[in-house]
Design a protein around this motif. Structure first.
Motif, PDB file in Angstrom:
ATOM      1  N   LEU A 175      71.504  -3.602  28.901  1.00 46.44           N
ATOM      2  CA  LEU A 175      71.293  -4.203  27.592  1.00 46.44           C
ATOM      3  C   LEU A 175      72.587  -4.889  27.174  1.00 46.44           C
ATOM      4  N   ASP A 176      72.492  -6.188  26.926  1.00 45.36           N
ATOM      5  CA  ASP A 176      73.677  -6.977  26.549  1.00 45.36           C
ATOM      6  C   ASP A 176      74.793  -6.848  27.587  1.00 45.36           C
ATOM      7  N   GLY A 177      74.424  -6.837  28.873  1.00 48.20           N
ATOM      8  CA  GLY A 177      75.413  -6.788  29.938  1.00 48.20           C
ATOM      9  C   GLY A 177      75.997  -5.420  30.206  1.00 48.20           C
ATOM     10  N   VAL A 178      75.531  -4.382  29.515  1.00 48.51           N
ATOM     11  CA  VAL A 178      76.071  -3.028  29.669  1.00 48.51           C
ATOM     12  C   VAL A 178      75.049  -2.149  30.386  1.00 48.51           C
ATOM     13  N   MET A 179      75.473  -1.519  31.494  1.00 50.64           N
ATOM     14  CA  MET A 179      74.591  -0.614  32.221  1.00 50.64           C
ATOM     15  C   MET A 179      74.383   0.681  31.433  1.00 50.64           C
ATOM     16  N   MET A 180      73.163   1.190  31.476  1.00 52.91           N
ATOM     17  CA  MET A 180      72.811   2.394  30.729  1.00 52.91           C
ATOM     18  C   MET A 180      72.477   3.505  31.723  1.00 52.91           C
ATOM     19  N   ASP A 181      73.301   4.531  31.735  1.00 59.82           N
ATOM     20  CA  ASP A 181      73.177   5.583  32.739  1.00 59.82           C
ATOM     21  C   ASP A 181      71.985   6.500  32.502  1.00 59.82           C
ATOM     22  N   GLU A 182      71.687   6.797  31.241  1.00 57.59           N
ATOM     23  CA  GLU A 182      70.600   7.751  30.952  1.00 57.59           C
ATOM     24  C   GLU A 182      69.247   7.268  31.461  1.00 57.59           C
ATOM     25  N   PRO A 205      76.131  -7.986  36.669  1.00 56.82           N
ATOM     26  CA  PRO A 205      75.635  -7.198  35.530  1.00 56.82           C
ATOM     27  C   PRO A 205      76.002  -7.788  34.176  1.00 56.82           C
ATOM     28  N   GLU A 206      77.221  -8.361  34.071  1.00 66.50           N
ATOM     29  CA  GLU A 206      77.656  -8.894  32.781  1.00 66.50           C
ATOM     30  C   GLU A 206      76.892 -10.146  32.361  1.00 66.50           C
ATOM     31  N   VAL A 208      73.588 -10.279  32.574  1.00 61.38           N
ATOM     32  CA  VAL A 208      72.218  -9.835  32.300  1.00 61.38           C
ATOM     33  C   VAL A 208      72.074  -9.479  30.816  1.00 61.38           C
ATOM     34  N   PHE A 209      71.092 -10.077  30.164  1.00 63.12           N
ATOM     35  CA  PHE A 209      70.816  -9.760  28.759  1.00 63.12           C
ATOM     36  C   PHE A 209      69.985  -8.476  28.674  1.00 63.12           C
ATOM     37  N   ILE A 210      68.859  -8.437  29.396  1.00 64.18           N
ATOM     38  CA  ILE A 210      68.009  -7.243  29.457  1.00 64.18           C
ATOM     39  C   ILE A 210      67.549  -7.053  30.898  1.00 64.18           C
ATOM     40  N   ALA A 211      67.574  -5.814  31.371  1.00 60.82           N
ATOM     41  CA  ALA A 211      67.020  -5.472  32.681  1.00 60.82           C
ATOM     42  C   ALA A 211      66.207  -4.192  32.537  1.00 60.82           C
ATOM     43  N   GLN A 212      64.996  -4.214  33.099  1.00 64.09           N
ATOM     44  CA  GLN A 212      64.118  -3.047  33.049  1.00 64.09           C
ATOM     45  C   GLN A 212      63.612  -2.705  34.436  1.00 64.09           C
ATOM     46  N   VAL A 221      64.616  -8.846  35.296  1.00 65.85           N
ATOM     47  CA  VAL A 221      65.888  -9.255  34.705  1.00 65.85           C
ATOM     48  C   VAL A 221      65.708 -10.477  33.821  1.00 65.85           C
ATOM     49  N   ASP A 222      66.362 -10.460  32.652  1.00 62.37           N
ATOM     50  CA  ASP A 222      66.462 -11.638  31.788  1.00 62.37           C
ATOM     51  C   ASP A 222      67.946 -11.915  31.577  1.00 62.37           C
ATOM     52  N   LEU A 223      68.362 -13.159  31.864  1.00 68.40           N
ATOM     53  CA  LEU A 223      69.774 -13.521  31.808  1.00 68.40           C
ATOM     54  C   LEU A 223      70.136 -14.159  30.474  1.00 68.40           C
ATOM     55  N   PHE A 224      71.440 -14.147  30.169  1.00 69.12           N
ATOM     56  CA  PHE A 224      71.922 -14.841  28.980  1.00 69.12           C
ATOM     57  C   PHE A 224      71.657 -16.342  29.106  1.00 69.12           C
ATOM     58  N   ASN A 225      71.835 -16.861  30.314  1.00 67.33           N
ATOM     59  CA  ASN A 225      71.610 -18.285  30.572  1.00 67.33           C
ATOM     60  C   ASN A 225      70.148 -18.491  30.938  1.00 67.33           C
TER      61      ASN A 225
END
Length: 286
Positions: A175-182, A205-206, A208-212, A221-225
């Protein structure tokens, strides 16, 4: 105390108080409001404004009235959970507007609906021909629920007799380029797997806007660009193709070998793979 300061302090205090009251009254107030809910909200708003603007001479009297209009509905809702009679009084009852394809004119009059109102509500449900409707019911919230006739209902997998795989909720892993460990841990994955999947599509990774990740382990993946087009996930397709190839290879080896034991093993393996493909096809091919 200056009047403007008095109004400011009252408004700030009432803002905090009404916010707490709103939490006490629950989410139902905003999600599916009945006519009673609407009246309650309006009265609370009017009382709050009157107290805030110092239109109520005695502050305690205004707060008492506000408390009554907050806690009385809460009490009524709790009682309505226990008693259907009270629930019908507070929330109202559903009204059948169309029964077995017949529009009930007396029920339309009861809910103050014109034919145009009914047709408008049906169009909101993507029903443009009232003859397609089997039942239409007005809920206590005022929303109209529609059941189409059997021959007009959309085709589903159950209608076709096709079994489909179960889906679990996709997990947001970036989310917003930040990986979420949980979420990664909840899916039984880790950052190394995520880095590997991102490298396959050539994305950092930086960026990436949203990755599920869905229940099948596919990464979306949805990118900022937005100008960059990322390839669609191929995990399911690759797995299906691999299993098909293994099954075809086993059948080929069974035909090519002259040893009875080996032929039997290959035939049994091909049969097992066929059964596995039949079970996994609804999940891998949808």
């Amino acid at each position: 105390m200056a009047e403007w300061l008095n109004i400011l302090l009252r408004s700030i205090g009432l803002f905090i108080l009404v916010l707490l009251f709103a939490r006490l009254m629950g989410k139902r107030q905003t999600s599916r409001m009945t006519f009673f809910d609407l009246i309650t909200v309006i009265v609370i708003g009017v009382l709050t404004a009157a107290i805030s603007l110092n239109l109520v001479n005695v502050l305690a009297n205004g707060l008492i009235a506000l408390a009554v209009w907050v806690f009385a509905p809460i009490g009524m809702y709790y009682l309505s959970i226990k008693s259907k009679m009270i629930r019908d009084i507070v929330q109202g009852r559903e009204t059948v507007l169309v029964n077995h394809g017949k529009v009930l004119e007396d029920k339309l009059m009861e809910v103050r609906y014109t034919p145009e109102d009914l047709l408008s509500q049906l169009r909101k449900k993507n029903v443009f021909n009232f003859a397609d409707v089997e039942f239409a019911i007005m809920e206590p919230s005022g929303e109209v629920s529609v059941l189409l006739k059997k021959d007009k209902q959309p085709i589903t997998a159950k209608t076709l007799g096709v079994s489909v795989g179960h889906e679990s909720v996709p997990q947001t892993v970036i989310l917003d380029g930040v990986m979420m460990d949980e979420p990664l841990t909840a899916m039984g994955l880790n950052r190394q797997w995520l880095h590997t999947e991102l490298e396959k599509i050539g994305v950092a990774p930086e960026n990436v806007f949203i990755a599920q990740v869905d229940s099948a382990g596919q990464l979306y993946v949805d990118l900022f660009n937005d100008a960059i087009i990322t390839p669609k996930p191929k995990t399911k397709d690759l797995l299906y193709v691999t299993l098909k190839k293994c099954q075809a290879d086993c059948e080929l080896y069974a035909l090519g070998t002259k040893k009875k034991n080996a032929k039997k093993i290959y035939q049994e393996s091909a049969l097992e793979l066929t059964e596995i493909l039949d079970e996994l096809e609804p999940l891998l091919k949808k």
